[in-house]
Motif scaffolding. Sequence first.
Motif, PDB file in Angstrom:
ATOM      1  N   TYR A 151       0.787  -1.078  -0.068  1.00 15.18           N
ATOM      2  CA  TYR A 151      -0.048  -0.303  -0.057  1.00 15.18           C
ATOM      3  C   TYR A 151       0.994   1.356  -0.068  1.00 15.18           C
ATOM      4  O   TYR A 151       0.454   2.361  -0.060  1.00 15.18           O
ATOM      5  N   MET A 263      -0.928  -7.122   2.254  1.00 16.55           N
ATOM      6  CA  MET A 263      -0.136  -6.018   2.634  1.00 16.55           C
ATOM      7  C   MET A 263       1.388  -6.145   2.328  1.00 16.55           C
ATOM      8  O   MET A 263       2.331  -5.291   2.445  1.00 16.55           O
ATOM      9  N   HIS A 296      -8.551  -2.250   4.369  1.00 21.68           N
ATOM     10  CA  HIS A 296      -7.513  -2.787   3.430  1.00 21.68           C
ATOM     11  C   HIS A 296      -8.163  -3.813   2.522  1.00 21.68           C
ATOM     12  O   HIS A 296      -8.904  -4.600   3.107  1.00 21.68           O
ATOM     13  N   TYR A 324      -7.897   2.901   4.505  1.00 26.73           N
ATOM     14  CA  TYR A 324      -6.855   2.404   3.421  1.00 26.73           C
ATOM     15  C   TYR A 324      -7.191   3.520   2.325  1.00 26.73           C
ATOM     16  O   TYR A 324      -8.528   3.942   2.015  1.00 26.73           O
TER      17      TYR A 324
END
Length: 434
Positions: A151, A263, A296, A324
């Motif tokens: 991210y 992630m 997320h 997110y």
Amino acid sequence: MHSVQVITLGCSKNSVDTEHLLAQLPADAFDVMPEDYAGPVDYLLLNTCGFIADAKQQSIDAILEQAGRRKAGELGKLLVFGCLSQRYAAELPELIPEVDGWFGARDIDPVIKALGVEPRPELRNVRRFSSHGLAYAYLKISEGCDRRCSYCAIPFIRGAHRSVPVEDLVQEAEGLAAKGVKELILIAQDTTYYGLDLYGRRALADLLRALSGVEGIEWLRVHYSYPEGFPMDVLDEMAENPKVCKYLDIPLQHISDPVLHNMHRGVTGEWTRRLVRALREKIPGVVLRTTMIVGHPGEGEKEFGELLDFAREAHFERLGAFTYSEEEGTWGAENLEDDVPEEEKKRRYDELMSLQEGISAEFNATRVGGVERVMADAVMNGKLICRSQYESPEVDGEIVVSCPENLDPASLVGQFLNVKITGSEDYDLLAELI
């Protein structure tokens, strides 16, 4: 004499860059104006942030505002540097032609040269400390990041990880101590990676020991610690070294295995739990600050529930959260669907922070009646605004200290004091001077 004004946006790492830049400007050639100065200047330098959507928008708004001053003739030259201009180097010059110069985030020397000054290597460890009256300062121990969290845009904005040699940091710390700084807050994109490129091993504990020898420095605080590969010898320093605060900022981001996998964090939920237990066991009384991301890709109700359960279980004294934000150019943006609606992200954020509010209030209540050593940072409404080793500036709560009527609280700013905690709120504490 030329007048120059620097406006710094974003994180504390940007502030350190600004202070290094200003130290290079000869005092007999440049008159540095305050950041909130509204009059005309010869040079306006804007240090931007480009990390997430809100920060990017703030930087763009600031550039447009200063471009308006440039068109109105209030600025001689407008120069923009930092993360936003590094990230969008190809697009921004065409979009905002009023800017006289665009520069990146990885090297301030081109900005210095644009002011007609030749950078002086002998000043690389010197800072023009801008936070007058404060007794704490941020110390950036490395630049860039070799991690590849799915991210995060930082690696391609700031580049690969580069540690600052120990001797350079000690010299910088000595200069800050000479200006009255008593607390150093160690920052980087990942402080636990420190030393790998220079010394072939993680050397954060060595750095803490070296900085402990700087006369005048009484508190050392560690921020931005990555959990994977955490150097456990740092825990010994926190437990045994009286100058190292029993406080650790360690952004964990999540606990659910599917989300951690998406992630690219390199750890599992169980591994994370074991690390938190080790931190508590090896450093009795440690205060842990962490950061979580909600919404997320891959976070359904089950995964979010696991995050809530972990927050209750770990009982973090300090916890912040983000929703997110899909960032173009990242692995996540190109390979994962941003499938959680914004209103649901906001609901999850509110639920997590409501839980944390209760945990923080419970922790604060346990401190009532105790005596703590605090640093006085400022005066507000006749009271001292202070922190103990368990509060970091700008991100944590404060200790509001009442003083006797015959004592000017401003005379105590920048000093260590002993206070008795008399009351608690969700995030702040009340105290009286001993």
